[in-house]
Design a protein around this motif. Structure first.
Motif, PDB file in Angstrom:
ATOM      1  N   LYS A   1      21.562  37.408  -3.724  1.00  0.00           N
ATOM      2  CA  LYS A   1      20.892  36.107  -3.797  1.00  0.00           C
ATOM      3  C   LYS A   1      19.983  35.886  -2.596  1.00  0.00           C
ATOM      4  CE  LYS A   1      24.351  33.893  -6.658  1.00  0.00           C
ATOM      5  NZ  LYS A   1      25.413  32.923  -6.754  1.00  0.00           N
ATOM      6  N   LYS A   2      20.439  36.311  -1.433  1.00  0.00           N
ATOM      7  CA  LYS A   2      19.625  36.163  -0.225  1.00  0.00           C
ATOM      8  C   LYS A   2      18.374  37.044  -0.305  1.00  0.00           C
ATOM      9  CE  LYS A   2      19.877  36.393   4.819  1.00  0.00           C
ATOM     10  NZ  LYS A   2      18.464  36.654   4.901  1.00  0.00           N
ATOM     11  N   ILE A   3      18.545  38.275  -0.786  1.00  0.00           N
ATOM     12  CA  ILE A   3      17.402  39.186  -0.919  1.00  0.00           C
ATOM     13  C   ILE A   3      16.393  38.642  -1.927  1.00  0.00           C
ATOM     14  CG2 ILE A   3      16.709  41.466  -1.772  1.00  0.00           C
ATOM     15  CD1 ILE A   3      19.323  42.559  -0.520  1.00  0.00           C
ATOM     16  N   ILE A   4      16.882  38.142  -3.049  1.00  0.00           N
ATOM     17  CA  ILE A   4      15.984  37.578  -4.071  1.00  0.00           C
ATOM     18  C   ILE A   4      15.185  36.414  -3.488  1.00  0.00           C
ATOM     19  CG2 ILE A   4      15.921  36.301  -6.253  1.00  0.00           C
ATOM     20  CD1 ILE A   4      18.383  38.058  -7.086  1.00  0.00           C
ATOM     21  N   ARG A   5      15.864  35.533  -2.769  1.00  0.00           N
ATOM     22  CA  ARG A   5      15.195  34.398  -2.147  1.00  0.00           C
ATOM     23  C   ARG A   5      14.159  34.881  -1.120  1.00  0.00           C
ATOM     24  NH1 ARG A   5      19.511  31.866  -0.855  1.00  0.00           N
ATOM     25  NH2 ARG A   5      19.664  32.685   1.239  1.00  0.00           N
ATOM     26  N   ASP A   6      14.536  35.868  -0.298  1.00  0.00           N
ATOM     27  CA  ASP A   6      13.622  36.405   0.710  1.00  0.00           C
ATOM     28  C   ASP A   6      12.402  37.068   0.069  1.00  0.00           C
ATOM     29  OD1 ASP A   6      15.344  35.555   2.679  1.00  0.00           O
ATOM     30  OD2 ASP A   6      16.103  37.551   3.172  1.00  0.00           O
ATOM     31  N   MET A   7      12.634  37.848  -0.984  1.00  0.00           N
ATOM     32  CA  MET A   7      11.531  38.568  -1.640  1.00  0.00           C
ATOM     33  C   MET A   7      10.554  37.610  -2.311  1.00  0.00           C
ATOM     34  SD  MET A   7      11.631  41.761  -1.089  1.00  0.00           S
ATOM     35  CE  MET A   7      12.208  41.328   0.532  1.00  0.00           C
ATOM     36  N   THR A   8      11.077  36.623  -3.025  1.00  0.00           N
ATOM     37  CA  THR A   8      10.168  35.680  -3.686  1.00  0.00           C
ATOM     38  C   THR A   8       9.350  34.913  -2.651  1.00  0.00           C
ATOM     39  OG1 THR A   8      11.956  34.051  -3.869  1.00  0.00           O
ATOM     40  CG2 THR A   8      11.526  35.422  -5.790  1.00  0.00           C
ATOM     41  N   THR A   9       9.988  34.500  -1.581  1.00  0.00           N
ATOM     42  CA  THR A   9       9.268  33.785  -0.522  1.00  0.00           C
ATOM     43  C   THR A   9       8.234  34.687   0.141  1.00  0.00           C
ATOM     44  OG1 THR A   9      11.226  32.435  -0.099  1.00  0.00           O
ATOM     45  CG2 THR A   9       9.538  32.465   1.613  1.00  0.00           C
TER      46      THR A   9
ATOM     47  N   PHE B   1       1.973  46.319   0.365  1.00  0.00           N
ATOM     48  CA  PHE B   1       3.099  46.952   1.031  1.00  0.00           C
ATOM     49  C   PHE B   1       3.547  46.075   2.192  1.00  0.00           C
ATOM     50  CE2 PHE B   1       0.088  50.636   0.169  1.00  0.00           C
ATOM     51  CZ  PHE B   1       0.500  50.772  -1.144  1.00  0.00           C
ATOM     52  N   VAL B   2       4.859  45.889   2.305  1.00  0.00           N
ATOM     53  CA  VAL B   2       5.406  45.079   3.395  1.00  0.00           C
ATOM     54  C   VAL B   2       6.627  45.791   3.959  1.00  0.00           C
ATOM     55  CG1 VAL B   2       6.408  42.844   4.000  1.00  0.00           C
ATOM     56  CG2 VAL B   2       4.712  42.970   2.197  1.00  0.00           C
ATOM     57  N   HIS B   3       6.706  45.859   5.288  1.00  0.00           N
ATOM     58  CA  HIS B   3       7.926  46.376   5.907  1.00  0.00           C
ATOM     59  C   HIS B   3       8.908  45.222   6.007  1.00  0.00           C
ATOM     60  CE1 HIS B   3       6.578  50.388   6.933  1.00  0.00           C
ATOM     61  NE2 HIS B   3       5.389  49.840   7.167  1.00  0.00           N
ATOM     62  N   TRP B   4      10.105  45.442   5.499  1.00  0.00           N
ATOM     63  CA  TRP B   4      11.137  44.400   5.493  1.00  0.00           C
ATOM     64  C   TRP B   4      12.465  45.054   5.836  1.00  0.00           C
ATOM     65  CZ3 TRP B   4      15.337  43.478   2.090  1.00  0.00           C
ATOM     66  CH2 TRP B   4      15.929  42.220   2.230  1.00  0.00           C
ATOM     67  N   LYS B   5      13.084  44.567   6.910  1.00  0.00           N
ATOM     68  CA  LYS B   5      14.314  45.168   7.429  1.00  0.00           C
ATOM     69  C   LYS B   5      14.069  46.662   7.633  1.00  0.00           C
ATOM     70  CE  LYS B   5      17.476  41.665   5.852  1.00  0.00           C
ATOM     71  NZ  LYS B   5      18.732  41.352   5.224  1.00  0.00           N
ATOM     72  N   ASP B   6      14.873  47.525   7.043  1.00  0.00           N
ATOM     73  CA  ASP B   6      14.663  48.965   7.207  1.00  0.00           C
ATOM     74  C   ASP B   6      14.080  49.589   5.946  1.00  0.00           C
ATOM     75  OD1 ASP B   6      16.913  48.522   5.725  1.00  0.00           O
ATOM     76  OD2 ASP B   6      18.052  50.197   6.560  1.00  0.00           O
TER      77      ASP B   6
ATOM     78  N   TYR C   1       4.872  45.673  -3.954  1.00  0.00           N
ATOM     79  CA  TYR C   1       4.800  44.717  -5.056  1.00  0.00           C
ATOM     80  C   TYR C   1       3.430  44.756  -5.702  1.00  0.00           C
ATOM     81  CZ  TYR C   1       2.150  41.586  -2.029  1.00  0.00           C
ATOM     82  OH  TYR C   1       1.184  41.046  -1.222  1.00  0.00           O
ATOM     83  N   LYS C   2       3.387  44.302  -6.935  1.00  0.00           N
ATOM     84  CA  LYS C   2       2.127  44.237  -7.674  1.00  0.00           C
ATOM     85  C   LYS C   2       2.227  43.102  -8.672  1.00  0.00           C
ATOM     86  CE  LYS C   2      -1.800  46.175  -9.145  1.00  0.00           C
ATOM     87  NZ  LYS C   2      -2.984  45.618  -8.631  1.00  0.00           N
TER      88      LYS C   2
ATOM     89  N   GLN D   1      10.786  55.770   4.730  1.00  0.00           N
ATOM     90  CA  GLN D   1      10.033  57.026   4.783  1.00  0.00           C
ATOM     91  C   GLN D   1       9.406  57.414   3.439  1.00  0.00           C
ATOM     92  OE1 GLN D   1      13.303  56.805   5.347  1.00  0.00           O
ATOM     93  NE2 GLN D   1      14.399  58.261   4.062  1.00  0.00           N
ATOM     94  N   GLU D   2       9.635  56.628   2.393  1.00  0.00           N
ATOM     95  CA  GLU D   2       9.078  56.927   1.066  1.00  0.00           C
ATOM     96  C   GLU D   2       7.581  56.631   1.023  1.00  0.00           C
ATOM     97  OE1 GLU D   2      10.532  58.165  -1.771  1.00  0.00           O
ATOM     98  OE2 GLU D   2      12.416  58.455  -0.696  1.00  0.00           O
ATOM     99  N   ASN D   3       6.919  57.238   0.079  1.00  0.00           N
ATOM    100  CA  ASN D   3       5.480  57.075  -0.113  1.00  0.00           C
ATOM    101  C   ASN D   3       5.218  55.764  -0.871  1.00  0.00           C
ATOM    102  OD1 ASN D   3       2.807  57.230  -0.909  1.00  0.00           O
ATOM    103  ND2 ASN D   3       2.901  59.405  -1.385  1.00  0.00           N
ATOM    104  N   GLU D   4       4.439  54.876  -0.274  1.00  0.00           N
ATOM    105  CA  GLU D   4       4.139  53.585  -0.889  1.00  0.00           C
ATOM    106  C   GLU D   4       3.350  53.737  -2.185  1.00  0.00           C
ATOM    107  OE1 GLU D   4       2.734  54.355   2.137  1.00  0.00           O
ATOM    108  OE2 GLU D   4       3.900  53.247   3.606  1.00  0.00           O
ATOM    109  N   LEU D   5       2.438  54.685  -2.199  1.00  0.00           N
ATOM    110  CA  LEU D   5       1.613  54.875  -3.395  1.00  0.00           C
ATOM    111  C   LEU D   5       2.439  55.380  -4.573  1.00  0.00           C
ATOM    112  CD1 LEU D   5      -1.613  56.350  -1.779  1.00  0.00           C
ATOM    113  CD2 LEU D   5      -1.179  54.005  -2.537  1.00  0.00           C
ATOM    114  N   LEU D   6       3.442  56.187  -4.291  1.00  0.00           N
ATOM    115  CA  LEU D   6       4.333  56.639  -5.355  1.00  0.00           C
ATOM    116  C   LEU D   6       5.144  55.455  -5.896  1.00  0.00           C
ATOM    117  CD1 LEU D   6       5.423  58.940  -7.040  1.00  0.00           C
ATOM    118  CD2 LEU D   6       7.109  59.368  -5.249  1.00  0.00           C
TER     119      LEU D   6
END
Length: 156
Positions: free
Chosen positions: A29-37, A49-54, A59-60, A74-79
């Motif tokens: 619930k906290k993550i959902i609230r943080d992501m929507t905000t 692309f946004v860095h959030w925590k680790d 998003y699109k 370390q993952e590829n954002e474009l992928l």
């Protein structure tokens, strides 16, 4: 690895959620609230692309829905962006220009399509054609089950 996928409206209403790592309900619930905000307050021309925590959050926005995917840093954002786009393509192919109402009223199909495409936070199948065939086969099987039930009710 993917951690979660969220679909929410421009008003911040959650429409679909898929968690690939074990997280408590309170933390979800906290993550959902943080992501929507986080996503809804960004400017339209901002980077997706946004860095959030680790993690990296990719998003699109498609029509009135935001597709939000969290991956390892370390993952590829474009992928990750391509994963979101492929899922939208699969939804479009099934629903014919998918919209928010398709997700609301056919959420079980949206989850099924996602499960055919992703499994455990990894891409299960890259071919749109193979995923589409699996979805069609499932629909045919479901239609056969429903017609058998109908015959039993009529003639049983």
């Amino acid at each position: 690895m993917m951690h979660f996928l969220l679909l929410f409206s421009r008003q911040g209403r959650l429409r679909l959620q898929k968690w690939f790592t074990p997280i408590s309900e309170r933390e979800k619930k906290k993550i959902i609230r943080d992501m929507t905000t986080l996503v809804l307050t960004r400017q339209p021309r901002s980077c997706n692309f946004v860095h959030w925590k680790d993690m990296k959050v990719v998003y699109k926005r498609y029509a009135s829905l935001y597709f939000c995917l969290a991956v390892d840093s370390q993952e590829n954002e474009l992928l990750a962006l391509e994963v979101i786009h492929r899922y939208v393509e699969l939804l479009d192919k099934y629903f014919g220009n998918v919209c928010e109402l398709d997700i609301i009223f056919n959420f079980e199909k949206a989850y099924f399509i996602l499960d055919e495409f992703l499994l455990g936070g990894e891409i299960q199948e890259t071919s749109k054609l193979i995923v589409s065939r699996a979805i069609e086969a499932s629909d045919m099987l479901q239609e056969d089950d429903n017609s058998d039930w109908y015959e039993v009710e009529l003639f049983g």
